[in-house]
Design a protein around this motif. Structure first.
Motif, PDB file in Angstrom:
ATOM      1  N   ALA A 221       1.581  16.293 -11.298  1.00 30.34           N
ATOM      2  CA  ALA A 221       2.764  16.352 -10.436  1.00 30.34           C
ATOM      3  C   ALA A 221       2.539  15.490  -9.203  1.00 30.34           C
ATOM      4  N   VAL A 222       3.449  14.540  -8.970  1.00 30.09           N
ATOM      5  CA  VAL A 222       3.403  13.726  -7.757  1.00 30.09           C
ATOM      6  C   VAL A 222       4.150  14.495  -6.680  1.00 30.09           C
ATOM      7  N   VAL A 223       3.426  14.966  -5.664  1.00 29.15           N
ATOM      8  CA  VAL A 223       4.046  15.821  -4.652  1.00 29.15           C
ATOM      9  C   VAL A 223       4.416  15.063  -3.388  1.00 29.15           C
ATOM     10  N   ASP A 224       3.820  13.889  -3.183  1.00 30.18           N
ATOM     11  CA  ASP A 224       4.158  13.110  -1.989  1.00 30.18           C
ATOM     12  C   ASP A 224       3.928  11.634  -2.279  1.00 30.18           C
ATOM     13  N   LEU A 225       4.871  10.794  -1.827  1.00 25.95           N
ATOM     14  CA  LEU A 225       4.785   9.356  -2.085  1.00 25.95           C
ATOM     15  C   LEU A 225       5.513   8.621  -0.976  1.00 25.95           C
ATOM     16  N   ASP A 226       4.797   7.700  -0.305  1.00 28.83           N
ATOM     17  CA  ASP A 226       5.415   6.962   0.788  1.00 28.83           C
ATOM     18  C   ASP A 226       4.609   5.701   1.049  1.00 28.83           C
ATOM     19  N   GLN A 227       5.256   4.702   1.649  1.00 30.07           N
ATOM     20  CA  GLN A 227       4.543   3.482   1.996  1.00 30.07           C
ATOM     21  C   GLN A 227       3.574   3.772   3.136  1.00 30.07           C
ATOM     22  N   THR A 228       2.393   3.178   3.053  1.00 32.91           N
ATOM     23  CA  THR A 228       1.390   3.341   4.101  1.00 32.91           C
ATOM     24  C   THR A 228       1.848   2.669   5.390  1.00 32.91           C
ATOM     25  N   ARG A 229       1.572   3.311   6.512  1.00 32.40           N
ATOM     26  CA  ARG A 229       1.961   2.728   7.789  1.00 32.40           C
ATOM     27  C   ARG A 229       1.216   1.422   8.025  1.00 32.40           C
ATOM     28  N   LEU A 230       1.874   0.458   8.656  1.00 31.61           N
ATOM     29  CA  LEU A 230       1.319  -0.885   8.842  1.00 31.61           C
ATOM     30  C   LEU A 230       0.012  -0.892   9.636  1.00 31.61           C
TER      31      LEU A 230
ATOM     32  N   ARG B 258       0.843  -1.195   0.000  1.00 30.48           N
ATOM     33  CA  ARG B 258       0.000   0.000   0.000  1.00 30.48           C
ATOM     34  C   ARG B 258       0.881   1.250   0.000  1.00 30.48           C
ATOM     35  N   VAL B 259       0.437   2.253  -0.756  1.00 24.95           N
ATOM     36  CA  VAL B 259       1.237   3.468  -0.872  1.00 24.95           C
ATOM     37  C   VAL B 259       0.350   4.700  -0.698  1.00 24.95           C
ATOM     38  N   ASP B 260       0.816   5.614   0.185  1.00 21.76           N
ATOM     39  CA  ASP B 260       0.162   6.917   0.346  1.00 21.76           C
ATOM     40  C   ASP B 260       0.698   7.838  -0.740  1.00 21.76           C
ATOM     41  N   ILE B 261      -0.197   8.528  -1.407  1.00 23.42           N
ATOM     42  CA  ILE B 261       0.244   9.391  -2.502  1.00 23.42           C
ATOM     43  C   ILE B 261      -0.604  10.654  -2.573  1.00 23.42           C
ATOM     44  N   ALA B 262       0.033  11.745  -2.929  1.00 20.88           N
ATOM     45  CA  ALA B 262      -0.665  13.009  -3.188  1.00 20.88           C
ATOM     46  C   ALA B 262      -0.195  13.511  -4.547  1.00 20.88           C
ATOM     47  N   ALA B 263      -1.138  13.860  -5.389  1.00 21.61           N
ATOM     48  CA  ALA B 263      -0.798  14.346  -6.726  1.00 21.61           C
ATOM     49  C   ALA B 263      -1.606  15.598  -7.038  1.00 21.61           C
ATOM     50  N   GLU B 264      -1.036  16.455  -7.847  1.00 27.19           N
ATOM     51  CA  GLU B 264      -1.723  17.663  -8.279  1.00 27.19           C
ATOM     52  C   GLU B 264      -1.952  17.589  -9.783  1.00 27.19           C
ATOM     53  N   PHE B 265      -3.185  17.854 -10.185  1.00 24.74           N
ATOM     54  CA  PHE B 265      -3.582  17.825 -11.591  1.00 24.74           C
ATOM     55  C   PHE B 265      -3.920  19.254 -12.008  1.00 24.74           C
ATOM     56  N   PHE B 266      -3.303  19.702 -13.090  1.00 26.29           N
ATOM     57  CA  PHE B 266      -3.540  21.058 -13.582  1.00 26.29           C
ATOM     58  C   PHE B 266      -4.378  20.977 -14.857  1.00 26.29           C
ATOM     59  N   VAL B 267      -5.606  21.473 -14.744  1.00 26.98           N
ATOM     60  CA  VAL B 267      -6.615  21.306 -15.794  1.00 26.98           C
ATOM     61  C   VAL B 267      -7.017  22.667 -16.352  1.00 26.98           C
TER      62      VAL B 267
END
Length: 201
Positions: free
Chosen positions: A181-190, A92-101
């Motif tokens: 743009a992927v602004v944050d990416l990390d493994q989800t805490r257990l 599992r991965v926590d992710i934050a992305a920004e989309f410019f439309v």
């Protein structure tokens, strides 16, 4: 020139000036121009007309206009904790992305944006609610094709793949996706893993 002819000339001149002033006032009242930031679609009498970098007469009662925002809008999508994405190697991965439309600068696309989104193109929050599912779906699909290490080490590749997939679905709404743009990416805490979930097990 006799005084009678001169009087008629002055009268005609005054009438011409009055007619010109009224015409200018009516045109100013009825003529609507698009701008670099806003296009619009006029519907009603004489059918649909898409106005992009131009103008059109808009007569009350006979016409209705729907403006379309052509400015760049930022939409943030976060998937984390219990809503985290699942990668190819079942992590599992926590992710934050920004989309410019932005609104696409083609007449058929402006018409599609007016029909499917209407004035919501001017409401970033409303637009985000409508489009977040499309973006999250693309993020989830591409994440399932890459491992966590690949997503981390090749963020640009991941963002480009998400961009391609999301762009196709946005076209139906008359929008174009400029950047992802992927602004944050990390493994989800257990602690957020569910032992009863086949992927988490």
């Amino acid at each position: 020139m006799t005084s009678e002819n001169f009087g008629n000339f002055i009268l005609m001149l005054l009438l011409a000036v009055i007619i010109i002033v009224i015409a200018v006032y009516v045109l100013k009242w009825l003529y609507r121009r698009s701008t670099k930031e806003t296009a619009f679609v006029r519907t009603g009498f004489m059918g649909e007309k898409v106005v992009l970098n131009g103008g059109a007469l808009v007569i009350p009662v006979l016409h209705e206009i729907t403006p379309v925002n052509m400015n760049l809008i930022r939409i943030e999508v976060r998937r984390n904790e219990t809503n985290a994405l699942i990668t190819k190697n079942r992590v599992r991965v926590d992710i934050a992305a920004e989309f410019f439309v932005r609104g696409a600068s083609k007449r058929d696309m402006v018409a599609a944006a007016a029909q499917t989104l209407g004035r919501r193109t001017f409401q970033p929050n409303g637009l985000s609610d409508l489009l977040e599912g499309k973006f999250a779906g693309a993020m989830r699909t591409i994440a399932a094709q890459m491992t966590l290490e690949e997503m981390h080490e090749e963020r640009n590749k991941y963002a480009a793949a998400v961009h391609t997939m999301a762009s196709e679905s946005l076209a139906a709404n008359g929008l174009e996706l400029e950047t992802v743009a992927v602004v944050d990416l990390d493994q989800t805490r257990l602690e957020f893993f569910d032992p009863s979930n086949a992927f988490d097990a």
